[in-house]
Design a protein around this motif. Sequence first.
Motif, PDB file in Angstrom:
ATOM      1  N   MET A  82       3.456  48.173  19.736  1.00  0.00           N
ATOM      2  CA  MET A  82       4.761  48.561  19.199  1.00  0.00           C
ATOM      3  C   MET A  82       5.790  48.617  20.320  1.00  0.00           C
ATOM      4  SD  MET A  82       5.103  49.054  15.891  1.00  0.00           S
ATOM      5  CE  MET A  82       6.480  50.173  15.710  1.00  0.00           C
ATOM      6  N   ILE A  83       5.393  49.139  21.460  1.00  0.00           N
ATOM      7  CA  ILE A  83       6.299  49.206  22.613  1.00  0.00           C
ATOM      8  C   ILE A  83       6.739  47.805  23.010  1.00  0.00           C
ATOM      9  CG2 ILE A  83       6.401  49.764  25.090  1.00  0.00           C
ATOM     10  CD1 ILE A  83       4.559  52.210  24.374  1.00  0.00           C
ATOM     11  N   ASP A  84       5.796  46.876  23.056  1.00  0.00           N
ATOM     12  CA  ASP A  84       6.126  45.488  23.411  1.00  0.00           C
ATOM     13  C   ASP A  84       7.059  44.853  22.381  1.00  0.00           C
ATOM     14  OD1 ASP A  84       4.540  45.723  25.662  1.00  0.00           O
ATOM     15  OD2 ASP A  84       2.814  44.696  24.761  1.00  0.00           O
ATOM     16  N   ILE A  85       6.805  45.093  21.109  1.00  0.00           N
ATOM     17  CA  ILE A  85       7.641  44.516  20.050  1.00  0.00           C
ATOM     18  C   ILE A  85       9.058  45.079  20.130  1.00  0.00           C
ATOM     19  CG2 ILE A  85       8.008  44.383  17.548  1.00  0.00           C
ATOM     20  CD1 ILE A  85       4.931  44.380  17.248  1.00  0.00           C
ATOM     21  N   ILE A  86       9.178  46.387  20.266  1.00  0.00           N
ATOM     22  CA  ILE A  86      10.499  47.010  20.336  1.00  0.00           C
ATOM     23  C   ILE A  86      11.257  46.527  21.572  1.00  0.00           C
ATOM     24  CG2 ILE A  86      11.748  49.200  20.564  1.00  0.00           C
ATOM     25  CD1 ILE A  86       9.441  50.469  18.894  1.00  0.00           C
ATOM     26  N   THR A  87      10.548  46.365  22.687  1.00  0.00           N
ATOM     27  CA  THR A  87      11.177  45.840  23.900  1.00  0.00           C
ATOM     28  C   THR A  87      11.728  44.442  23.638  1.00  0.00           C
ATOM     29  OG1 THR A  87       9.683  47.130  25.319  1.00  0.00           O
ATOM     30  CG2 THR A  87      10.792  45.240  26.334  1.00  0.00           C
ATOM     31  N   ASP A  88      10.919  43.579  23.040  1.00  0.00           N
ATOM     32  CA  ASP A  88      11.362  42.214  22.743  1.00  0.00           C
ATOM     33  C   ASP A  88      12.539  42.200  21.772  1.00  0.00           C
ATOM     34  OD1 ASP A  88       9.416  41.239  24.426  1.00  0.00           O
ATOM     35  OD2 ASP A  88       8.074  40.565  22.818  1.00  0.00           O
ATOM     36  N   LEU A  89      12.499  43.063  20.761  1.00  0.00           N
ATOM     37  CA  LEU A  89      13.604  43.123  19.796  1.00  0.00           C
ATOM     38  C   LEU A  89      14.897  43.556  20.484  1.00  0.00           C
ATOM     39  CD1 LEU A  89      11.803  44.735  16.717  1.00  0.00           C
ATOM     40  CD2 LEU A  89      12.723  42.403  16.856  1.00  0.00           C
ATOM     41  N   TYR A  90      14.799  44.508  21.369  1.00  0.00           N
ATOM     42  CA  TYR A  90      15.986  44.986  22.081  1.00  0.00           C
ATOM     43  C   TYR A  90      16.563  43.886  22.969  1.00  0.00           C
ATOM     44  CZ  TYR A  90      19.200  47.838  24.718  1.00  0.00           C
ATOM     45  OH  TYR A  90      20.341  48.336  25.286  1.00  0.00           O
ATOM     46  N   ILE A  91      15.714  43.185  23.693  1.00  0.00           N
ATOM     47  CA  ILE A  91      16.174  42.098  24.563  1.00  0.00           C
ATOM     48  C   ILE A  91      16.857  41.026  23.726  1.00  0.00           C
ATOM     49  CG2 ILE A  91      15.406  40.206  26.051  1.00  0.00           C
ATOM     50  CD1 ILE A  91      13.246  42.178  27.118  1.00  0.00           C
ATOM     51  N   SER A  92      16.280  40.696  22.597  1.00  0.00           N
ATOM     52  CA  SER A  92      16.862  39.688  21.711  1.00  0.00           C
ATOM     53  C   SER A  92      18.241  40.132  21.235  1.00  0.00           C
ATOM     54  CB  SER A  92      15.943  39.454  20.516  1.00  0.00           C
ATOM     55  OG  SER A  92      16.596  38.708  19.521  1.00  0.00           O
ATOM     56  N   GLN A  93      18.325  41.364  20.790  1.00  0.00           N
ATOM     57  CA  GLN A  93      19.590  41.890  20.285  1.00  0.00           C
ATOM     58  C   GLN A  93      20.668  41.846  21.361  1.00  0.00           C
ATOM     59  OE1 GLN A  93      19.458  46.029  19.296  1.00  0.00           O
ATOM     60  NE2 GLN A  93      21.545  46.084  18.558  1.00  0.00           N
ATOM     61  N   GLN A  94      20.334  42.278  22.553  1.00  0.00           N
ATOM     62  CA  GLN A  94      21.316  42.297  23.637  1.00  0.00           C
ATOM     63  C   GLN A  94      21.730  40.885  24.034  1.00  0.00           C
ATOM     64  OE1 GLN A  94      22.957  45.022  24.864  1.00  0.00           O
ATOM     65  NE2 GLN A  94      21.936  45.831  23.065  1.00  0.00           N
ATOM     66  N   GLY A  95      20.784  39.961  24.049  1.00  0.00           N
ATOM     67  CA  GLY A  95      21.107  38.578  24.390  1.00  0.00           C
ATOM     68  C   GLY A  95      22.071  37.961  23.404  1.00  0.00           C
ATOM     69  N   ILE A  96      21.861  38.208  22.134  1.00  0.00           N
ATOM     70  CA  ILE A  96      22.741  37.645  21.104  1.00  0.00           C
ATOM     71  C   ILE A  96      24.128  38.272  21.178  1.00  0.00           C
ATOM     72  CG2 ILE A  96      23.099  37.554  18.595  1.00  0.00           C
ATOM     73  CD1 ILE A  96      20.058  37.062  18.367  1.00  0.00           C
ATOM     74  N   GLN A  97      24.194  39.566  21.476  1.00  0.00           N
ATOM     75  CA  GLN A  97      25.499  40.227  21.572  1.00  0.00           C
ATOM     76  C   GLN A  97      26.260  39.819  22.836  1.00  0.00           C
ATOM     77  OE1 GLN A  97      24.742  44.419  21.138  1.00  0.00           O
ATOM     78  NE2 GLN A  97      24.567  44.272  18.928  1.00  0.00           N
ATOM     79  N   MET A  98      25.538  39.584  23.919  1.00  0.00           N
ATOM     80  CA  MET A  98      26.195  39.226  25.173  1.00  0.00           C
ATOM     81  C   MET A  98      26.633  37.766  25.206  1.00  0.00           C
ATOM     82  SD  MET A  98      24.012  41.298  28.048  1.00  0.00           S
ATOM     83  CE  MET A  98      24.941  40.558  29.385  1.00  0.00           C
ATOM     84  N   PHE A  99      25.898  36.907  24.505  1.00  0.00           N
ATOM     85  CA  PHE A  99      26.188  35.480  24.531  1.00  0.00           C
ATOM     86  C   PHE A  99      26.387  34.982  23.102  1.00  0.00           C
ATOM     87  CE2 PHE A  99      23.361  36.433  28.142  1.00  0.00           C
ATOM     88  CZ  PHE A  99      24.246  36.165  29.176  1.00  0.00           C
ATOM     89  N   PRO A 100      27.551  35.273  22.524  1.00  0.00           N
ATOM     90  CA  PRO A 100      27.787  34.859  21.133  1.00  0.00           C
ATOM     91  C   PRO A 100      27.783  33.337  20.997  1.00  0.00           C
ATOM     92  CG  PRO A 100      29.756  35.882  22.086  1.00  0.00           C
ATOM     93  CD  PRO A 100      28.671  35.951  23.110  1.00  0.00           C
ATOM     94  N   THR A 101      27.411  32.903  19.828  1.00  0.00           N
ATOM     95  CA  THR A 101      27.358  31.460  19.558  1.00  0.00           C
ATOM     96  C   THR A 101      28.757  30.949  19.255  1.00  0.00           C
ATOM     97  OG1 THR A 101      26.949  31.823  17.227  1.00  0.00           O
ATOM     98  CG2 THR A 101      25.017  31.650  18.654  1.00  0.00           C
TER      99      THR A 101
END
Length: 126
Positions: free
Chosen positions: A35-54
């Motif tokens: 669960m820790i690994d999944i939540i970490t990956d979800l957070y990284i994904s979320q931040q990446g999408i917010q920082m680098f909009p399409t």
Amino acid sequence: MRYLNIVYFFCLISILSCAPKNFDEPDNLIKKSEMIDIITDLYISQQGIQMFPTDGKEDQSTLLAKDAVDIMKKHNTNFSQFSESYKYYSLKPELLRDMLDQVKKNLEEKLSKEEKERLKNQKNIK
């Protein structure tokens, strides 16, 4: 006086009926470390999408959903299993807090040297 006792009794019953019920451990509970690994990956994904909009072709929520599906596949799980596991852990605040602290540590370990130094300086200022 008797009327107040009746009102008090019904208020107490109402409060107790709203209290969360014990949530049994789901049969397919995701282990704490996973669960820790999944939540970490979800957070990284979320931040990446917010920082680098399409370029506007896809909505951010659509991109987040696609990434979440990919993350679930990577960890051999699905959203239903993740949701039930998260619900279970969230009813155990101490355990969830420990898990989120570990997520924070995982994220900090992934920072570059410059980012770690900036974070350290920010903590010293506070």
